[in-house]
Design a protein around this motif. Structure first.
Motif, PDB file in Angstrom:
ATOM      1  N   UNK A   1       0.855  -1.264   0.098  1.00 12.44           N
ATOM      2  CA  UNK A   1      -0.059   0.095   0.271  1.00 12.44           C
ATOM      3  C   UNK A   1       0.982   1.252   0.143  1.00 12.44           C
ATOM      4  N   UNK A   2       0.809   2.092  -1.045  1.00 12.98           N
ATOM      5  CA  UNK A   2       1.458   3.265  -0.998  1.00 12.98           C
ATOM      6  C   UNK A   2       1.501   4.336   0.403  1.00 12.98           C
ATOM      7  N   UNK A   3       2.427   4.499   0.619  1.00 17.03           N
ATOM      8  CA  UNK A   3       2.827   5.408   1.817  1.00 17.03           C
ATOM      9  C   UNK A   3       3.746   6.582   1.662  1.00 17.03           C
ATOM     10  N   UNK A   4       3.396   7.707   2.157  1.00 12.61           N
ATOM     11  CA  UNK A   4       4.452   8.778   2.080  1.00 12.61           C
ATOM     12  C   UNK A   4       4.653   9.213   3.283  1.00 12.61           C
ATOM     13  N   UNK A   5       5.870   9.658   3.722  1.00 12.07           N
ATOM     14  CA  UNK A   5       6.354  10.255   5.145  1.00 12.07           C
ATOM     15  C   UNK A   5       6.901  11.428   4.999  1.00 12.07           C
ATOM     16  N   UNK A   6       7.113  12.285   5.864  1.00 16.96           N
ATOM     17  CA  UNK A   6       7.892  13.803   5.367  1.00 16.96           C
ATOM     18  C   UNK A   6       7.204  14.684   4.995  1.00 16.96           C
ATOM     19  N   UNK A   7       7.517  15.711   4.637  1.00 20.28           N
ATOM     20  CA  UNK A   7       6.988  17.007   4.297  1.00 20.28           C
ATOM     21  C   UNK A   7       6.593  16.952   2.956  1.00 20.28           C
ATOM     22  N   UNK A   8       5.305  17.891   2.854  1.00 21.65           N
ATOM     23  CA  UNK A   8       4.887  17.927   1.584  1.00 21.65           C
ATOM     24  C   UNK A   8       5.302  19.276   1.188  1.00 21.65           C
ATOM     25  N   UNK A   9       5.789  19.084  -0.174  1.00 13.77           N
ATOM     26  CA  UNK A   9       6.686  20.571  -0.683  1.00 13.77           C
ATOM     27  C   UNK A   9       5.830  20.866  -2.016  1.00 13.77           C
ATOM     28  N   UNK A  10       5.144  22.052  -2.192  1.00 13.24           N
ATOM     29  CA  UNK A  10       4.604  22.510  -3.441  1.00 13.24           C
ATOM     30  C   UNK A  10       5.652  23.131  -4.592  1.00 13.24           C
ATOM     31  N   UNK A  11       5.670  22.558  -5.804  1.00 13.53           N
ATOM     32  CA  UNK A  11       6.474  22.709  -6.538  1.00 13.53           C
ATOM     33  C   UNK A  11       6.329  24.331  -6.928  1.00 13.53           C
ATOM     34  N   UNK A  12       5.206  25.030  -6.905  1.00 12.05           N
ATOM     35  CA  UNK A  12       5.311  26.136  -7.084  1.00 12.05           C
ATOM     36  C   UNK A  12       5.903  27.252  -6.110  1.00 12.05           C
ATOM     37  N   UNK A  13       5.889  26.769  -4.740  1.00 13.82           N
ATOM     38  CA  UNK A  13       6.545  27.399  -4.070  1.00 13.82           C
ATOM     39  C   UNK A  13       8.338  27.364  -4.357  1.00 13.82           C
ATOM     40  N   UNK A  14       8.754  26.510  -4.993  1.00 16.39           N
ATOM     41  CA  UNK A  14       9.930  26.376  -5.472  1.00 16.39           C
ATOM     42  C   UNK A  14      10.257  27.172  -6.823  1.00 16.39           C
ATOM     43  N   UNK A  15       9.226  27.889  -7.217  1.00 15.38           N
ATOM     44  CA  UNK A  15       9.428  28.665  -8.548  1.00 15.38           C
ATOM     45  C   UNK A  15       9.215  27.721  -9.792  1.00 15.38           C
ATOM     46  N   UNK A  16       8.731  26.694  -9.728  1.00 19.70           N
ATOM     47  CA  UNK A  16       8.187  25.687 -10.604  1.00 19.70           C
ATOM     48  C   UNK A  16       6.923  25.808 -11.078  1.00 19.70           C
ATOM     49  N   UNK A  17       6.810  26.313 -12.240  1.00 23.49           N
ATOM     50  CA  UNK A  17       5.383  26.487 -12.650  1.00 23.49           C
ATOM     51  C   UNK A  17       4.944  25.834 -14.077  1.00 23.49           C
ATOM     52  N   UNK A  18       3.816  25.471 -14.168  1.00 22.53           N
ATOM     53  CA  UNK A  18       3.421  24.801 -15.637  1.00 22.53           C
ATOM     54  C   UNK A  18       3.020  25.863 -16.642  1.00 22.53           C
ATOM     55  N   UNK A  19       2.832  25.293 -17.767  1.00 23.12           N
ATOM     56  CA  UNK A  19       2.627  26.417 -18.904  1.00 23.12           C
ATOM     57  C   UNK A  19       3.787  27.439 -19.274  1.00 23.12           C
ATOM     58  N   UNK A  20       5.054  26.958 -19.221  1.00 21.14           N
ATOM     59  CA  UNK A  20       6.221  27.641 -19.887  1.00 21.14           C
ATOM     60  C   UNK A  20       6.751  26.649 -20.850  1.00 21.14           C
ATOM     61  N   UNK A  21       7.674  27.182 -21.566  1.00 19.13           N
ATOM     62  CA  UNK A  21       8.276  26.687 -22.574  1.00 19.13           C
ATOM     63  C   UNK A  21       9.829  26.194 -21.890  1.00 19.13           C
ATOM     64  N   UNK A  22      10.193  26.812 -20.722  1.00 21.88           N
ATOM     65  CA  UNK A  22      11.626  26.528 -20.434  1.00 21.88           C
ATOM     66  C   UNK A  22      11.696  25.079 -19.526  1.00 21.88           C
ATOM     67  N   UNK A  23      12.766  24.587 -19.689  1.00 22.74           N
ATOM     68  CA  UNK A  23      13.020  23.204 -19.106  1.00 22.74           C
ATOM     69  C   UNK A  23      13.198  23.229 -17.731  1.00 22.74           C
ATOM     70  N   UNK A  24      12.239  22.582 -17.005  1.00 19.36           N
ATOM     71  CA  UNK A  24      12.200  22.444 -15.521  1.00 19.36           C
ATOM     72  C   UNK A  24      12.789  21.259 -15.012  1.00 19.36           C
ATOM     73  N   UNK A  25      13.370  20.323 -15.748  1.00 22.35           N
ATOM     74  CA  UNK A  25      13.995  19.212 -15.015  1.00 22.35           C
ATOM     75  C   UNK A  25      15.009  19.481 -14.022  1.00 22.35           C
ATOM     76  N   UNK A  26      15.902  20.469 -14.163  1.00 22.40           N
ATOM     77  CA  UNK A  26      16.964  20.643 -13.127  1.00 22.40           C
ATOM     78  C   UNK A  26      16.493  21.131 -11.698  1.00 22.40           C
ATOM     79  N   UNK A  27      15.393  22.031 -11.875  1.00 22.28           N
ATOM     80  CA  UNK A  27      14.751  22.500 -10.775  1.00 22.28           C
ATOM     81  C   UNK A  27      14.188  21.206  -9.768  1.00 22.28           C
TER      82      UNK A  27
END
Length: 482
Positions: A2-28
């Motif tokens: 059964x999948x389980x997750x521990x630890x904190x939940x981090x929102x990608x948008x809080x790290x400046x990672x947003x959808x809808x753009x053409x720039x590469x976000x793989x590094x972030x």
């Protein structure tokens, strides 16, 4: 699991990672996943929308989860296949993923071998812990030389060797030791298997005495004096990590001919255990979902579509006890090109204990890909059984080992290939196959199967088993998991 997750939940948008753009976000995204690994786990959540990535994402840490907003809402669009982002070879035809679960050490070992998967792709084993006495298949108590190095609750690596020579006792065990396995010319018909060492990760639940231990699962093969067995510590691995609720889309490349795929892949579990993929859709893939030396991973609600692919799921290199359920392979929007081969749901190379249940293959077949996978189950599946063939290296021996089960299978096209396998799989069972007018797999006589009585059973041919189509569901109802 059964999948389980521990630890904190981090929102990608809080790290400046947003959808809808053409720039590469793989590094972030990679940096965020690595930070969660360093923090001993956590969840990286992505907003709905489309993200562009030039490179794959590696999940190297345990307890790390990548989560989208739903596979109809969040899309990771990968601009390059693995050939261009990791290494230029063709072995991505059967392993590797744009979401890639593997330890850093396992990845480094592969790179050091120039990504030659044929020689270096299984578990990284640690030191030998102890040697095992002969034991019967089905026992969960093992006699060992010394329990001192063993820690209860830890997963270890059981290794069983089959020394080169004419006896091939281990391979005969895996084939149910039917008469045809005893006369099989392993040296010439299966040289890739001759002299093999079989690996099976298993948890030691208890140390019972100075010379005995209990393992979590019953022993899958008998141990004999001529098949030396040992327990080794499990080397670097990843566990309890997952990916959920998103679509992986590869840039649309023209499909290549067989086995030169560039690696427009989906999710890969490589030398990891107890990981998962839940509600993941893959588009325009060569290999949608791969398990290479994977143990106890769960794939639920997975699907693939877009242009024709090579493998929907591939289960190989001694992968064990994985569960694939509630799956769908869609009709392709771009058909296969000449010289390519579709296999469907694959199992191969001494893999065992794997289950596929409650699925639909609108194209593709059941691919037992030689190298003698054994003790695997396909159940409650509707399959078109079209445009596909089983595969595997011609020098890798039989399609099937013992105790393969096809149960509650409905075929929509009256194509018999690979469905009723009582004519080719030793000590196996086919039950409740519907939609085909005659029994048989069309594999008998391919020149690599066992001769003589296979001691297999065919039950309820042509009978719809109704609520009993799902054999795993029936077993769980009788023996509930605590």
């Amino acid at each position: 699991m059964e999948p389980r997750a521990t630890g904190s939940v981090v929102q990608a948008r809080a790290l400046g990672i947003h959808p809808g753009r053409q720039d590469d976000v793989s590094g972030k995204l990679q940096a965020a996943l690595d930070d969660l690994a360093a923090a001993q786990g956590g969840v990286l959540e992505l907003d709905a929308g489309r993200y562009v990535l030039d490179d794959p994402l590696f999940i190297h840490g345990s307890g790390v989860v990548l989560r989208g907003a739903g596979k109809a809402s969040t899309t990771l669009f990968f601009t390059r296949p693995l050939r261009d982002s990791i290494h230029a070879n063709t072995n991505w035809s059967w392993t590797g993923g744009q979401i890639y679960f593997t330890s850093r050490e396992r990845l480094a070992a592969s790179a050091a071998e120039n990504w030659d998967w044929g020689t270096n792709e299984c578990w990284l084993a640690g030191p030998e812990l102890t040697r095992l006495a002969p034991a019967a298949r089905g026992t969960d108590v093992l006699i060992v030389d010394d329990t001192g190095p063993i820690t209860p609750g830890e997963m270890v690596l059981l290794e069983v060797s089959d020394p080169p020579g004419p006896d091939n006792r281990l391979l005969r065990e895996m084939a149910g030791d039917v008469a045809g396995a005893r006369t099989y010319d392993w040296a010439t018909r299966a040289p890739r298997l001759n002299g093999t060492t079989w690996t099976w990760p298993v948890v030691v639940t208890e140390v019972l005495s100075a010379r005995t231990v209990r393992i979590e699962q019953p022993l899958r093969v008998s141990l004999h004096p001529e098949t030396p067995a040992r327990l080794r510590s499990l080397g670097p691995t990843v566990h309890d990590s997952g990916v959920e609720d998103l679509t992986i889309e590869n840039t649309l490349l023209t499909q290549t001919t067989h086995n030169i795929n560039p690696g427009s892949n989906g999710v890969c579990f490589h030398a990891v255990h107890d990981c998962w993929a839940t509600d993941i859709h893959v588009l325009n893939a060569d290999v949608a979902f791969s398990m290479t030396a994977a143990k106890s991973c769960t794939l639920t609600g997975i699907s693939a579509g877009g242009r024709s692919l090579h493998h929907f799921t591939v289960t190989r290199a001694a992968s064990h006890d994985n569960l694939v359920q509630d799956f769908e392979l869609e009709e392709f929007t771009v058909p296969a090109v000449p010289g390519s081969y579709l296999h469907g749901i694959n199992v191969e190379w001494l893999s065992s204990g794997n289950v596929w249940r409650r699925g639909t293959l609108r194209t593709g077949t059941f691919d037992s890909h030689r190298a003698m996978p054994f003790e695997n189950l396909r159940t409650d599946i509707t399959v078109a059984n079209t445009n596909a063939v089983p595969g595997g290296a011609l020098d890798a021996g039989p399609f099937f080992g013992a105790r393969t089960v096809h149960w509650g299978i409905h075929v929509t096209t009256d194509e018999t290939l690979c469905m009723d396998i009582t004519d080719t799989a030793p000590r196996s069972l086919t039950a409740g196959i519907t939609g085909v007018s005659k029994p048989g797999s069309r594999l008998r006589g391919a020149g690599i199967d066992f001769e003589g009585d296979l001691e297999s059973e065919r039950l309820a041919f042509g009978t719809d088993l109704g609520p009993g189509r799902d054999l795993l569901g029936l077993q769980r109802a009788l023996l509930p998991i605590a």
